[in-house]
Design a protein around this motif. Structure first.
Motif, PDB file in Angstrom:
ATOM      1  N   ASP A  60      17.016 -14.366 -17.312  1.00 10.44           N
ATOM      2  CA  ASP A  60      17.676 -15.673 -17.304  1.00 10.44           C
ATOM      3  C   ASP A  60      19.167 -15.574 -16.981  1.00 10.44           C
ATOM      4  N   PHE A  61      19.658 -14.375 -16.739  1.00 16.32           N
ATOM      5  CA  PHE A  61      21.086 -14.185 -16.445  1.00 16.32           C
ATOM      6  C   PHE A  61      21.306 -14.488 -14.965  1.00 16.32           C
ATOM      7  N   GLU A  62      21.386 -15.794 -14.663  1.00 21.34           N
ATOM      8  CA  GLU A  62      21.567 -16.246 -13.284  1.00 21.34           C
ATOM      9  C   GLU A  62      22.818 -17.108 -13.196  1.00 21.34           C
ATOM     10  N   ILE A  63      23.667 -16.807 -12.236  1.00 21.00           N
ATOM     11  CA  ILE A  63      24.906 -17.546 -11.997  1.00 21.00           C
ATOM     12  C   ILE A  63      24.727 -18.384 -10.732  1.00 21.00           C
ATOM     13  N   GLY A  64      25.263 -19.594 -10.739  1.00 15.47           N
ATOM     14  CA  GLY A  64      25.154 -20.469  -9.586  1.00 15.47           C
ATOM     15  C   GLY A  64      26.032 -20.019  -8.430  1.00 15.47           C
ATOM     16  N   VAL A  65      25.750 -20.548  -7.261  1.00 19.15           N
ATOM     17  CA  VAL A  65      26.505 -20.230  -6.047  1.00 19.15           C
ATOM     18  C   VAL A  65      27.992 -20.483  -6.270  1.00 19.15           C
ATOM     19  N   SER A  66      28.821 -19.545  -5.799  1.00 17.19           N
ATOM     20  CA  SER A  66      30.271 -19.644  -5.999  1.00 17.19           C
ATOM     21  C   SER A  66      30.946 -20.250  -4.773  1.00 17.19           C
ATOM     22  N   PRO A  67      32.169 -20.815  -4.935  1.00 10.93           N
ATOM     23  CA  PRO A  67      32.919 -21.339  -3.784  1.00 10.93           C
ATOM     24  C   PRO A  67      33.416 -20.198  -2.893  1.00 10.93           C
ATOM     25  N   PRO A  68      33.573 -20.435  -1.596  1.00 13.11           N
ATOM     26  CA  PRO A  68      33.407 -21.712  -0.919  1.00 13.11           C
ATOM     27  C   PRO A  68      31.965 -22.054  -0.566  1.00 13.11           C
ATOM     28  N   ALA A  69      31.017 -21.132  -0.794  1.00 15.37           N
ATOM     29  CA  ALA A  69      29.638 -21.372  -0.355  1.00 15.37           C
ATOM     30  C   ALA A  69      29.024 -22.605  -0.992  1.00 15.37           C
ATOM     31  N   VAL A  70      29.453 -22.956  -2.213  1.00 18.18           N
ATOM     32  CA  VAL A  70      28.870 -24.098  -2.913  1.00 18.18           C
ATOM     33  C   VAL A  70      29.349 -25.429  -2.340  1.00 18.18           C
ATOM     34  N   SER A  71      30.399 -25.421  -1.548  1.00 14.81           N
ATOM     35  CA  SER A  71      30.964 -26.655  -1.007  1.00 14.81           C
ATOM     36  C   SER A  71      30.043 -27.269   0.041  1.00 14.81           C
ATOM     37  N   ASP A  72      29.957 -28.604   0.039  1.00 12.52           N
ATOM     38  CA  ASP A  72      29.200 -29.294   1.077  1.00 12.52           C
ATOM     39  C   ASP A  72      29.757 -28.933   2.455  1.00 12.52           C
ATOM     40  N   GLY A  73      28.860 -28.718   3.407  1.00  6.57           N
ATOM     41  CA  GLY A  73      29.287 -28.340   4.745  1.00  6.57           C
ATOM     42  C   GLY A  73      29.204 -26.852   4.999  1.00  6.57           C
TER      43      GLY A  73
END
Length: 397
Positions: free
Chosen positions: A272-285
Motif C-alpha cells: 500500500d506504500f504508493e505515492i501519487g504522480v509528482s509535478p510537473p507530470a501531474v499537471s494538466d497538459g
C-alpha cells in the motif's frame, strides 16, 4: 518578506479570455513567443498587484527541481553479438518502419555528452539553464537521450527513434539541482525552437523546499503551509504553460509534454506504500509516465518504486543506454520509462505527419491509446499503469 517568483506574462494585449478558452485567433504569431518568463522578488503587496494584472497568465514561488533519481545504476559489458534492449522490443520499435525522421525532440535534463557514438549524425542544439555550461556531469541526460534517439552502441540497439536528426538539449539540472523557473524557461525555449516532443525526467523537490524554509528560521508548520501553497501554484504554472503551448500548436508545430511520474513509491516494503504522480507530470497538459519491469515469463509488471496514477507506462527497469565518456550503463526508474515514451511519441508524430494529420490533440490521443495491458501480469492495478505499455505504430510493409 520577499520571495522569488516566476511570472508568465503576455508581451502584448491578447485577451486572457481568448487564451484561456483556446480559441483560434487569426494572424497571431506563435503564442509561445508572445509569453515572457520573468523572475522577481515579491512581497505580499506586489503579489496582490500581480494577481490582478491583466497581462499575467500565472505566477508562482520558485521551487527547487530535482532529478527523478535513477536506481540500480551499473555499467554494462560489451555484448559479443548484435543485441536489442528489452525496452525497444517491449514498445515494438524493432517491428516497424517509422524512425522519427523529421521530428524534433527536446530533452530537458542534466545535459548530454555530444561526443558519444550514440549521437553520431544528430544535430544537438544545447542550451544551459543552470549556469554550469554545457555537458553532462551526471550521466542522466545522456542516458535518457540515448533511449529516445541513440544510434547503436557496442552491437546494441538502445534508441527508440533512431531517425531523429535534430534534438534540443536543455540543461536544467546541474550539480546544485535546478528550479521551476529554469524548467518553465526551457519548455518555452524548446517550443519556440520547434520541438514536437519534450521529455522531462524531473520533479519538484517538496521536502527540500520545506527544509530550506525551516533553515531560514520559519517554524515547521508555517514552512509546510508555505510549501504547499507554492506547490499548488507551481502545478498551475506548468498547466498554464502547457495550455499556452497547446493554443499555438494548431497553427505552427504540435508539441507534447512528457514527464516522469516519480520514484517515491515503495511497494517492495508495503503493497500500500504508493505515492501519487509528482509535478510537473501531474499537471494538466502533461503526459505522465509510469515504469514497468519484465518478469521471467516476459510479462510486464509495475516497478515497486513507480508512482501511481500515471496516464501510460514504459520500460523502466534495467534499461541499457548511453554512458558519458562512451559505452553503456543500466539504470532503473520512471526517468528511464519517460524517454521510451518520448521516443514512441516521435514515431507517432512521424506517422501522423506523413498523413497530414499531425496536431497536438491527435498526437496525444495516439500516444495514450497505444497503451497495451494484454501482456501485464495477472492482478495488475490499472491505476498504476494507466492504459498500459506504450507501443509504437504498427509495421508498414
Amino acid at each position: 518578506m520577499k520571495d522569488e517568483h516566476v511570472i508568465l506574462r503576455l508581451k502584448r494585449a491578447i485577451s486572457r479570455d481568448i487564451y484561456l478558452g483556446g480559441a483560434a485567433v487569426t494572424g497571431l504569431q506563435p503564442l509561445a513567443s508572445e509569453l515572457t518568463v520573468e523572475l522577481d522578488n515579491l512581497d505580499k503587496r506586489r503579489v496582490s498587484n500581480i494577481a490582478r494584472s491583466s497581462d499575467v497568465i500565472a505566477f508562482a514561488p520558485v521551487m527547487p527541481m530535482k532529478l527523478i533519481e535513477p536506481l540500480d545504476v551499473q555499467d554494462v559489458a560489451i555484448p559479443s553479438a548484435a543485441n536489442v534492449t528489452w525496452g525497444i522490443k517491449a514498445v515494438g520499435a524493432d517491428q516497424m518502419s517509422f524512425t522519427g525522421n523529421g521530428i524534433v525532440v527536446a530533452v530537458l535534463d542534466t545535459g548530454i555528452d555530444p561526443a558519444h557514438a550514440a549521437f553520431a549524425g544528430v544535430e544537438l542544439v544545447q542550451k544551459d539553464f543552470t549556469g554550469e555550461g554545457d555537458g553532462d556531469m551526471h550521466g542522466h541526460g545522456t542516458h535518457c537521450a540515448g533511449t529516445i534517439f541513440g544510434r547503436n552502441v557496442n552491437n546494441t540497439r538502445i534508441g527508440v527513434a533512431r531517425g531523429v536528426t535534430k534534438a534540443l538539449i536543455g540543461k536544467v539540472i546541474g550539480q546544485n539541482s535546478g528550479s521551476s523557473a529554469g524548467i518553465v524557461n526551457a519548455i518555452q525555449w524548446a517550443s519556440q525552437n520547434g520541438a514536437h516532443v519534450i521529455s522531462m525526467s524531473l520533479g519538484i523537490d517538496f521536502p527540500g523546499y520545506v527544509e530550506s524554509l525551516i533553515d531560514q528560521g520559519i517554524p515547521a508548520a508555517l514552512a509546510t503551509s508555505k510549501a504547499l501553497e507554492a506547490y499548488r501554484a507551481n502545478v498551475q504554472l506548468f498547466e498554464k504553460m502547457a495550455q499556452f503551448i497547446k493554443v499555438g500548436s494548431p497553427f505552427f508545430q504540435s508539441t507534447v509534454l512528457i514527464a516522469a511520474a516519480g520514484n517515491e513509491s515503495r511497494r517492495d516494503v508495503n503493497a500500500d506504500f504508493e505515492i501519487g504522480v509528482s509535478p510537473p507530470a501531474v499537471s494538466d497538459g502533461f503526459i505522465s509516465i509510469a515504469a514497468l519491469g519484465e518478469d521471467a515469463n516476459g510479462l510486464f509488471r509495475i516497478a515497486p518504486f513507480s508512482n501511481t496514477g500515471a496516464m501510460i507506462s514504459g520500460p523502466g527497469v534495467n534499461v541499457i543506454s548511453a554512458r558519458p565518456g562512451g559505452g553503456l550503463t543500466s539504470m532503473s526508474g520512471t526517468s528511464m520509462a519517460t524517454p521510451h515514451a518520448a521516443g514512441v511519441a516521435a514515431l507517432w508524430a512521424e506517422k501522423l505527419r506523413s498523413s497530414g494529420n499531425l496536431n497536438p490533440l491527435a498526437l496525444t490521443a495516439k500516444i495514450i491509446a497505444s497503451g497495451d495491458s494484454t501482456n501485464m501480469e495477472d492482478g495488475f492495478d490499472p491505476f498504476d499503469v494507466g492504459t498500459g505499455m506504450i507501443t509504437a505504430p504498427k509495421l508498414i510493409v
